[in-house]
Motif scaffolding. Structure first.
Motif, short mmCIF file in Angstrom:
data_model
loop_
_atom_site.label_atom_id
_atom_site.label_comp_id
_atom_site.label_asym_id
_atom_site.label_seq_id
_atom_site.Cartn_x
_atom_site.Cartn_y
_atom_site.Cartn_z
N UNK A 75 0.87 -1.05 0.10
CA UNK A 75 -0.07 0.01 0.16
C UNK A 75 0.90 1.42 0.15
N UNK A 76 2.08 1.30 0.75
CA UNK A 76 2.85 2.35 0.72
C UNK A 76 3.44 2.38 -0.58
N UNK A 77 3.75 1.65 -1.14
CA UNK A 77 4.42 1.75 -2.44
C UNK A 77 3.51 2.36 -3.45
N UNK A 78 2.24 1.69 -3.64
CA UNK A 78 1.34 2.01 -4.45
C UNK A 78 0.79 3.63 -4.15
N UNK A 79 0.89 4.03 -3.08
CA UNK A 79 0.48 5.39 -2.40
C UNK A 79 1.59 6.33 -3.00
N UNK A 80 2.83 5.86 -2.94
CA UNK A 80 3.98 6.64 -3.21
C UNK A 80 4.05 6.94 -4.74
N UNK A 81 3.85 5.63 -5.36
CA UNK A 81 3.83 5.87 -6.93
C UNK A 81 2.64 6.75 -7.55
N UNK A 82 1.38 6.61 -6.98
CA UNK A 82 0.14 7.54 -7.32
C UNK A 82 0.40 8.90 -6.88
N UNK A 83 0.95 9.24 -5.55
CA UNK A 83 1.05 10.60 -5.19
C UNK A 83 2.25 11.20 -6.02
#
Length: 312
Positions: free
Chosen positions: A231-239
């Protein structure tokens, strides 16, 4: 006549061929030492790292250097060293922060990026869980189709999306970006979370189902806590993608107070063929600092989640 018995100290399992092996082949310490020799490490490790550091850090150095250079040093390249600064000044940064709407642009960028990221993560978690854990025919094809949607370039999508935004009266509004960005965020985030969900043992869900847990309880109390790095990885990518996005923001936003940082620094500090390099580079530098700080805190989660997704 019987064959002579082997010596008492000989190994009965050692064949004559093994006995004839050179001593250097039985000891791997010399080979490992060769890999650790300084000339080889210099070529295979230190030199590539030095090149990578130069390539990655030089843009930040150039932005910081240009942001504190006086105007005469930015124009006169013959009498001043372009890679160094004499008598630095903070005039450009002061003008950026106190004479423009840069704080408002930074707030717009943060607001749009966080809202679009939360919306995309919610949809991606549901889609990834359905494709990986819910058993139905064609789940693999659905996951592949979702990832293929990520390959559609935004330069093709922004025209129909602009028509929809105009029809619903959302033009020149941050809401337009919040609703448009998930079209490019959800496909990749779903694929990333699918790879991470596959690493979670299915037996945990089976035990929870036998104890009477629902799918929603399994997702929120078992899967999501274990998939926190993903979730952290997907969130950083999206942000990051929302923060740096240019085409949609340039198309959907027109008023100065509603612009985000990527389009504001380009449109407000470029007047025809006149580039205000000091303020422009200061805006680019300050706009990149929040992402640098974010990556510095969560880089381990980001790498681990990407590794798990790629393995799958």
């Amino acid at each position: 006549m019987s064959a002579p018995a082997p010596p008492a100290h000989a190994d009965p399992l050692r064949t004559p061929l093994m006995a004839a092996e050179p001593p250097g082949l039985t000891d791997n310490s010399e080979g490992m030492a060769y890999l650790e020799r300084l000339p080889r490490r210099l070529v295979t490790t230190y030199l590539p790292l030095f090149v990578i550091l130069i390539v990655l850090l030089f843009p930040f150095y150039w932005m910081a250097l240009t942001a504190i250079k006086p105007d005469e040093q930015l124009i006169d390249m013959e009498h001043f060293n372009p890679f160094w600064v004499v008598q630095p000044t903070f005039k450009h940064i002061h003008k950026l922060l106190f004479e423009t709407q840069y704080p408002r642009w930074l707030w717009n960028t943060m607001y749009v990026s966080v809202a679009a990221t939360v919306l995309s993560l919610f949809a991606s978690v549901l889609a990834a869980y359905a494709c990986v854990r819910v058993r139905y025919r064609g789940a693999g094809w659905v996951g592949a189709a979702i990832f293929l949607a990520y390959l559609v370039p935004p330069s093709i999508l922004f025209i129909p999306l602009a028509t929809i935004v105009q029809a619903y009266g959302l033009f020149d509004s941050p809401i337009a970006l919040i609703l448009a960005y998930p079209t490019i965020l959800i496909p990749f985030s779903t694929w990333l979370l699918m790879g991470y969900f596959k690493t979670i043992p299915y037996e945990l869900e089976e035990c929870a189902l036998m104890d009477g847990a629902s799918r929603w309880q399994i997702l929120t109390k078992i899967i999501l806590p274990l998939a926190f790095p993903g979730l952290i990885s997907a969130g950083i990518f999206s942000l990051t993608l929302c923060w740096n996005e240019f085409i949609y923001a340039l198309t959907f936003l027109s008023s100065t107070q509603n612009k985000t940082v990527p389009i504001a620094v380009v449109s407000e500090f470029v007047d025809g063929d006149v580039y205000k390099w000091g303020s422009l580079m200061a805006g680019a530098l300050l706009g990149s600092l929040p992402l640098v700080i974010l990556y510095s805190f969560f880089v381990e989660y980001y790498v681990s989640a990407l590794t798990g997704a790629v393995k799958e």
